[in-house]
Design a protein around this motif. Structure first.
Motif, PDB file in Angstrom:
ATOM      1  N   CYS A 183       0.831  -1.209   0.000  1.00  0.00           N
ATOM      2  CA  CYS A 183       0.000   0.000   0.000  1.00  0.00           C
ATOM      3  C   CYS A 183       0.860   1.253   0.000  1.00  0.00           C
ATOM      4  O   CYS A 183       0.592   2.210  -0.753  1.00  0.00           O
ATOM      5  CB  CYS A 183      -0.918   0.022   1.229  1.00  0.00           C
ATOM      6  SG  CYS A 183      -2.264  -1.160   1.181  1.00  0.00           S
ATOM      7  N   LEU A 184       1.889   1.269   0.819  1.00  0.00           N
ATOM      8  CA  LEU A 184       2.774   2.427   0.902  1.00  0.00           C
ATOM      9  C   LEU A 184       3.543   2.632  -0.410  1.00  0.00           C
ATOM     10  O   LEU A 184       3.771   3.770  -0.830  1.00  0.00           O
ATOM     11  CB  LEU A 184       3.729   2.293   2.086  1.00  0.00           C
ATOM     12  CG  LEU A 184       3.052   2.362   3.455  1.00  0.00           C
ATOM     13  CD1 LEU A 184       4.042   2.025   4.562  1.00  0.00           C
ATOM     14  CD2 LEU A 184       2.416   3.725   3.680  1.00  0.00           C
ATOM     15  N   GLN A 222      -9.951   0.553  -1.687  1.00  0.00           N
ATOM     16  CA  GLN A 222      -9.578  -0.183  -2.892  1.00  0.00           C
ATOM     17  C   GLN A 222      -8.112  -0.595  -2.860  1.00  0.00           C
ATOM     18  O   GLN A 222      -7.777  -1.727  -3.223  1.00  0.00           O
ATOM     19  CB  GLN A 222      -9.865   0.668  -4.131  1.00  0.00           C
ATOM     20  CG  GLN A 222     -11.336   0.899  -4.370  1.00  0.00           C
ATOM     21  CD  GLN A 222     -11.583   1.898  -5.482  1.00  0.00           C
ATOM     22  OE1 GLN A 222     -10.766   2.042  -6.397  1.00  0.00           O
ATOM     23  NE2 GLN A 222     -12.697   2.596  -5.410  1.00  0.00           N
ATOM     24  N   ILE A 223      -7.248   0.291  -2.405  1.00  0.00           N
ATOM     25  CA  ILE A 223      -5.811  -0.013  -2.377  1.00  0.00           C
ATOM     26  C   ILE A 223      -5.516  -1.141  -1.395  1.00  0.00           C
ATOM     27  O   ILE A 223      -4.768  -2.076  -1.715  1.00  0.00           O
ATOM     28  CB  ILE A 223      -4.981   1.251  -2.056  1.00  0.00           C
ATOM     29  CG1 ILE A 223      -5.062   2.228  -3.234  1.00  0.00           C
ATOM     30  CG2 ILE A 223      -3.523   0.891  -1.747  1.00  0.00           C
ATOM     31  CD1 ILE A 223      -4.479   3.603  -2.948  1.00  0.00           C
ATOM     32  N   VAL A 224      -6.098  -1.098  -0.199  1.00  0.00           N
ATOM     33  CA  VAL A 224      -5.854  -2.175   0.768  1.00  0.00           C
ATOM     34  C   VAL A 224      -6.406  -3.493   0.231  1.00  0.00           C
ATOM     35  O   VAL A 224      -5.748  -4.536   0.302  1.00  0.00           O
ATOM     36  CB  VAL A 224      -6.440  -1.843   2.154  1.00  0.00           C
ATOM     37  CG1 VAL A 224      -6.331  -3.050   3.088  1.00  0.00           C
ATOM     38  CG2 VAL A 224      -5.732  -0.634   2.770  1.00  0.00           C
ATOM     39  N   CYS A 225      -7.601  -3.461  -0.328  1.00  0.00           N
ATOM     40  CA  CYS A 225      -8.201  -4.677  -0.892  1.00  0.00           C
ATOM     41  C   CYS A 225      -7.302  -5.232  -1.997  1.00  0.00           C
ATOM     42  O   CYS A 225      -7.018  -6.432  -2.029  1.00  0.00           O
ATOM     43  CB  CYS A 225      -9.601  -4.350  -1.416  1.00  0.00           C
ATOM     44  SG  CYS A 225     -10.519  -5.777  -2.014  1.00  0.00           S
ATOM     45  N   ALA A 242      -4.007  -4.670  -2.563  1.00  0.00           N
ATOM     46  CA  ALA A 242      -2.711  -5.126  -2.043  1.00  0.00           C
ATOM     47  C   ALA A 242      -2.828  -6.465  -1.325  1.00  0.00           C
ATOM     48  O   ALA A 242      -1.936  -7.318  -1.421  1.00  0.00           O
ATOM     49  CB  ALA A 242      -2.125  -4.067  -1.112  1.00  0.00           C
ATOM     50  N   ASP A 243      -3.923  -6.673  -0.635  1.00  0.00           N
ATOM     51  CA  ASP A 243      -4.151  -7.902   0.122  1.00  0.00           C
ATOM     52  C   ASP A 243      -4.172  -9.141  -0.772  1.00  0.00           C
ATOM     53  O   ASP A 243      -3.794 -10.225  -0.351  1.00  0.00           O
ATOM     54  CB  ASP A 243      -5.472  -7.776   0.889  1.00  0.00           C
ATOM     55  CG  ASP A 243      -5.785  -8.965   1.764  1.00  0.00           C
ATOM     56  OD1 ASP A 243      -4.889  -9.416   2.505  1.00  0.00           O
ATOM     57  OD2 ASP A 243      -6.932  -9.445   1.708  1.00  0.00           O
ATOM     58  N   LYS A 244      -4.593  -8.978  -2.012  1.00  0.00           N
ATOM     59  CA  LYS A 244      -4.778 -10.126  -2.896  1.00  0.00           C
ATOM     60  C   LYS A 244      -3.467 -10.796  -3.299  1.00  0.00           C
ATOM     61  O   LYS A 244      -3.477 -11.931  -3.762  1.00  0.00           O
ATOM     62  CB  LYS A 244      -5.546  -9.722  -4.172  1.00  0.00           C
ATOM     63  CG  LYS A 244      -6.920  -9.112  -3.929  1.00  0.00           C
ATOM     64  CD  LYS A 244      -7.917 -10.059  -3.318  1.00  0.00           C
ATOM     65  CE  LYS A 244      -8.139  -9.948  -1.857  1.00  0.00           C
ATOM     66  NZ  LYS A 244      -8.636  -8.757  -1.240  1.00  0.00           N
TER      67      LYS A 244
END
Length: 178
Positions: A32-33, A132-135, A137-139
């Motif tokens: 994310c960062l 959206q970004i966290v979702c 990146a998590d994938k």
């Protein structure tokens, strides 16, 4: 907000579950960062992204997934809602939304009803850019295989089993965030 305090509060033991949660969450937070740094035009709050990524899976402890050290009683798909409840109790509504909206590429009310998922009928779809970004990146990271990092293509293939709509959404995010 101090995400480390909250992790310590809900995961006080230095055990396999806590170590896995920390590793996975750090992987997601770092991605994310990186997205925030690569795309200053998105004007996202990098501090919030890091906090939310570190807390997105805080609800896993109460779920039944022994292969990843979760010995609770709830179905694993409920971990996002459990985490959201914890975050709301702590007074962090925006973090709660990340928790409840990061599963898959989001879960719709229609999917819950059609698949008879054990979730209250509602739309749990990432709305804000940070969600959206966290979702997204998590994938790339699985708690079942914590040392493996998937590519965009591998991740898209892994999402196909949940329907092509999610794959299209993921690939749209990839085009925007990579």
């Amino acid at each position: 907000m101090n995400y480390e305090y909250l992790i310590e509060k809900y995961y006080p033991e230095d055990d396999d579950l806590r170590r896995l949660l920390l590793k996975h969450s750090r992987q997601v937070a770092d991605r994310c960062l990186l997205i925030a740094k690569k795309h200053p035009e998105l004007s996202v709050d990098a501090s919030f992204l890091e906090e939310a990524a570190m807390l997105h899976d805080i609800g896993i402890r109460w779920c039944h997934a022994p292969s990843i050290f979760c010995n609770g009683t709830e179905p694993y798909i409920c971990h996002g809602l459990i985490g959201a409840q914890l975050m709301r109790r702590e007074g962090y509504e925006l973090h709660a939304r990340i928790c409840e909206r990061h599963t898959g590429t989001g879960i719709t009310r229609e999917q819950i009803e059609r698949q008879q998922l054990p979730l209250p009928p509602a739309d749990y779809i990432p709305q804000s850019l940070e969600e959206q970004i966290v979702c997204y990146a998590d994938k790339f990271y699985s708690k079942s295989h914590p040392d493996r990092v998937l590519t965009v293509v591998q991740t898209a293939q892994s999402l196909e089993k949940f329907g092509h709509e999610g794959v299209e959404k993921f690939l749209g995010w990839a085009a925007r965030f990579e």
